[in-house]
Design a protein around this motif. Structure first.
Motif, PDB file in Angstrom:
ATOM      1  N   GLU A   1     107.870   8.037  87.011  1.00 31.97           N
ATOM      2  CA  GLU A   1     108.469   8.560  85.786  1.00 31.97           C
ATOM      3  C   GLU A   1     107.723   8.011  84.572  1.00 31.97           C
ATOM      4  O   GLU A   1     107.365   6.833  84.533  1.00 31.97           O
ATOM      5  CB  GLU A   1     109.940   8.156  85.715  1.00 31.97           C
ATOM      6  N   GLU A   2     107.502   8.883  83.608  1.00 30.97           N
ATOM      7  CA  GLU A   2     106.805   8.469  82.396  1.00 30.97           C
ATOM      8  C   GLU A   2     107.679   7.496  81.621  1.00 30.97           C
ATOM      9  O   GLU A   2     108.894   7.675  81.544  1.00 30.97           O
ATOM     10  CB  GLU A   2     106.495   9.680  81.531  1.00 30.97           C
ATOM     11  N   PRO A   3     107.066   6.453  81.046  1.00 30.12           N
ATOM     12  CA  PRO A   3     107.883   5.501  80.283  1.00 30.12           C
ATOM     13  C   PRO A   3     108.471   6.173  79.047  1.00 30.12           C
ATOM     14  O   PRO A   3     107.823   6.965  78.374  1.00 30.12           O
ATOM     15  CB  PRO A   3     106.886   4.400  79.900  1.00 30.12           C
ATOM     16  N   ARG A   4     109.707   5.861  78.805  1.00 34.31           N
ATOM     17  CA  ARG A   4     110.370   6.420  77.639  1.00 34.31           C
ATOM     18  C   ARG A   4     110.204   5.484  76.462  1.00 34.31           C
ATOM     19  O   ARG A   4     110.280   4.269  76.598  1.00 34.31           O
ATOM     20  CB  ARG A   4     111.859   6.616  77.912  1.00 34.31           C
ATOM     21  N   SER A   5     110.002   6.078  75.316  1.00 33.72           N
ATOM     22  CA  SER A   5     109.838   5.293  74.109  1.00 33.72           C
ATOM     23  C   SER A   5     111.204   5.041  73.484  1.00 33.72           C
ATOM     24  O   SER A   5     112.068   5.924  73.451  1.00 33.72           O
ATOM     25  CB  SER A   5     108.948   6.045  73.119  1.00 33.72           C
ATOM     26  N   LEU A   6     111.395   3.838  72.983  1.00 31.28           N
ATOM     27  CA  LEU A   6     112.640   3.517  72.299  1.00 31.28           C
ATOM     28  C   LEU A   6     112.603   3.943  70.842  1.00 31.28           C
ATOM     29  O   LEU A   6     113.626   4.004  70.185  1.00 31.28           O
ATOM     30  CB  LEU A   6     112.928   2.019  72.395  1.00 31.28           C
ATOM     31  N   VAL A   7     111.410   4.224  70.370  1.00 29.98           N
ATOM     32  CA  VAL A   7     111.250   4.631  68.978  1.00 29.98           C
ATOM     33  C   VAL A   7     111.580   6.118  68.875  1.00 29.98           C
ATOM     34  O   VAL A   7     111.126   6.909  69.686  1.00 29.98           O
ATOM     35  CB  VAL A   7     109.797   4.372  68.510  1.00 29.98           C
ATOM     36  N   PRO A   8     112.379   6.502  67.897  1.00 26.94           N
ATOM     37  CA  PRO A   8     112.660   7.928  67.763  1.00 26.94           C
ATOM     38  C   PRO A   8     111.385   8.700  67.447  1.00 26.94           C
ATOM     39  O   PRO A   8     110.413   8.139  66.949  1.00 26.94           O
ATOM     40  CB  PRO A   8     113.654   7.998  66.606  1.00 26.94           C
TER      41      PRO A   8
END
Length: 105
Positions: free
Chosen positions: A73-80
């Motif tokens: 799974e691609e890493p999700r960014s916490l930055v909007p």
């Protein structure tokens, strides 16, 4: 498409497996003619293969779906997705980041 990984099925079995695409505008889902059109379009694109009244995944589509399932799974960014540029934001009326000592009235 993921429902076809279980095996070949008819249009009616497909509608039972993945639903009839109910939305707010179409709470009852799409009618049978649109479902047939969708399946025929997937056959033309090479995603499904028609065998009598049943449809099954083509090998290319099956390998593609299995590869996507196995891929990490691609890493999700916490930055909007939209970040404000605080350097271009004026601190007060007349402030310019290029000339912070000058006041424009």
């Amino acid at each position: 498409m993921k429902t076809f990984l279980k095996g070949s099925m008819t249009i009616y079995q497909g509608a039972e497996a993945h639903g009839e695409f109910a939305t707010a505008r179409l709470p009852d889902g799409i009618d049978h003619a649109k479902m047939v059109e969708l399946y025929c379009d997937l056959v033309e694109r090479g995603c499904l293969i028609r065998e009598g009244i049943k449809y099954r995944l083509s090998l290319k589509a099956q390998f593609h779906l299995e590869d996507r399932a196995r891929a990490p799974e691609e890493p999700r960014s916490l930055v909007p997705p939209r970040v404000r540029n605080f350097f271009a934001k004026p601190l007060f009326v007349g402030y310019s980041p290029l000339f912070p000592w000058r006041l424009a009235l």
